[in-house]
Design a protein around this motif. Structure first.
Motif, PDB file in Angstrom:
ATOM      1  N   ALA A  93       0.833  -1.205   0.000  1.00 39.62           N
ATOM      2  CA  ALA A  93       0.000   0.000   0.000  1.00 39.62           C
ATOM      3  C   ALA A  93       0.866   1.252   0.000  1.00 39.62           C
ATOM      4  N   SER A  94       1.937   1.233   0.768  1.00 37.31           N
ATOM      5  CA  SER A  94       2.848   2.371   0.804  1.00 37.31           C
ATOM      6  C   SER A  94       3.529   2.571  -0.553  1.00 37.31           C
ATOM      7  N   ALA A  95       4.051   1.504  -1.127  1.00 39.96           N
ATOM      8  CA  ALA A  95       4.747   1.598  -2.414  1.00 39.96           C
ATOM      9  C   ALA A  95       3.806   2.050  -3.524  1.00 39.96           C
ATOM     10  N   VAL A  96       2.628   1.467  -3.582  1.00 36.79           N
ATOM     11  CA  VAL A  96       1.669   1.844  -4.623  1.00 36.79           C
ATOM     12  C   VAL A  96       1.204   3.287  -4.429  1.00 36.79           C
ATOM     13  N   GLY A  97       0.981   3.691  -3.191  1.00 33.14           N
ATOM     14  CA  GLY A  97       0.573   5.072  -2.927  1.00 33.14           C
ATOM     15  C   GLY A  97       1.622   6.079  -3.376  1.00 33.14           C
ATOM     16  N   ILE A  98       2.870   5.808  -3.047  1.00 35.94           N
ATOM     17  CA  ILE A  98       3.955   6.698  -3.461  1.00 35.94           C
ATOM     18  C   ILE A  98       4.094   6.681  -4.979  1.00 35.94           C
ATOM     19  N   GLY A  99       4.007   5.491  -5.578  1.00 33.88           N
ATOM     20  CA  GLY A  99       4.119   5.385  -7.030  1.00 33.88           C
ATOM     21  C   GLY A  99       3.019   6.134  -7.761  1.00 33.88           C
ATOM     22  N   VAL A 100       1.786   5.992  -7.296  1.00 29.19           N
ATOM     23  CA  VAL A 100       0.658   6.686  -7.938  1.00 29.19           C
ATOM     24  C   VAL A 100       0.805   8.196  -7.781  1.00 29.19           C
ATOM     25  N   PHE A 101       1.179   8.652  -6.594  1.00 28.96           N
ATOM     26  CA  PHE A 101       1.381  10.091  -6.393  1.00 28.96           C
ATOM     27  C   PHE A 101       2.464  10.623  -7.324  1.00 28.96           C
ATOM     28  N   SER A 102       3.577   9.916  -7.368  1.00 26.64           N
ATOM     29  CA  SER A 102       4.701  10.378  -8.176  1.00 26.64           C
ATOM     30  C   SER A 102       4.369  10.386  -9.664  1.00 26.64           C
ATOM     31  N   ILE A 103       3.720   9.340 -10.135  1.00 26.91           N
ATOM     32  CA  ILE A 103       3.347   9.302 -11.548  1.00 26.91           C
ATOM     33  C   ILE A 103       2.362  10.420 -11.859  1.00 26.91           C
ATOM     34  N   SER A 104       1.403  10.645 -10.973  1.00 30.77           N
ATOM     35  CA  SER A 104       0.402  11.684 -11.247  1.00 30.77           C
ATOM     36  C   SER A 104       1.021  13.073 -11.315  1.00 30.77           C
ATOM     37  N   VAL A 105       2.093  13.304 -10.590  1.00 30.89           N
ATOM     38  CA  VAL A 105       2.759  14.607 -10.607  1.00 30.89           C
ATOM     39  C   VAL A 105       3.644  14.754 -11.839  1.00 30.89           C
ATOM     40  N   TYR A 106       4.392  13.713 -12.171  1.00 27.07           N
ATOM     41  CA  TYR A 106       5.433  13.848 -13.195  1.00 27.07           C
ATOM     42  C   TYR A 106       5.031  13.377 -14.586  1.00 27.07           C
ATOM     43  N   ILE A 107       3.960  12.640 -14.729  1.00 28.19           N
ATOM     44  CA  ILE A 107       3.581  12.124 -16.046  1.00 28.19           C
ATOM     45  C   ILE A 107       3.158  13.247 -16.992  1.00 28.19           C
TER      46      ILE A 107
END
Length: 103
Positions: A19-33
């Motif tokens: 949950a932590s990894a997916v949460g960080i990944g989704v946040f990061s992708i949403s900002v930088y994509i």
């Protein structure tokens, strides 16, 4: 500790990490994509021309790896879908290569 208790602990810990990894990944992708430098939470150095590009080279592959890697530890995925497991592992491995080349 019985096998059932260990199994329950493993799934509990895996769920927290995933949950932590997916949460960080989704946040990061949403900002930088989007590729918009104004959306980055990191202050950019105007004296460094490729600062935002270097952040993208780190953030996007890392986000992809964070989304994939927790599922590499699921035994059911490895045993029932070995081809998917191998492809996901290779994608995750390739996604982590740009990070290794950074100083």
């Amino acid at each position: 500790m019985s096998k059932t208790v260990r199994h329950r602990w493993w799934w509990t810990l895996w769920s927290l990490v995933a949950a932590s990894a997916v949460g960080i990944g989704v946040f990061s992708i949403s900002v930088y994509i989007t590729g918009d430098p104004d959306r980055t939470p990191i202050p950019l150095d105007p004296d460094v021309a490729a600062h935002y590009v270097s952040i993208l080279v780190h953030a996007l592959p890392s986000s992809l790896a964070l989304l994939i890697r927790p599922f590499q530890f699921v035994t059911r995925l490895r045993t029932r879908h070995p081809r998917l497991h191998r492809v996901a592992g290779r994608v995750s491995w390739c996604a982590s290569r740009p990070e290794r080349s950074s100083p």
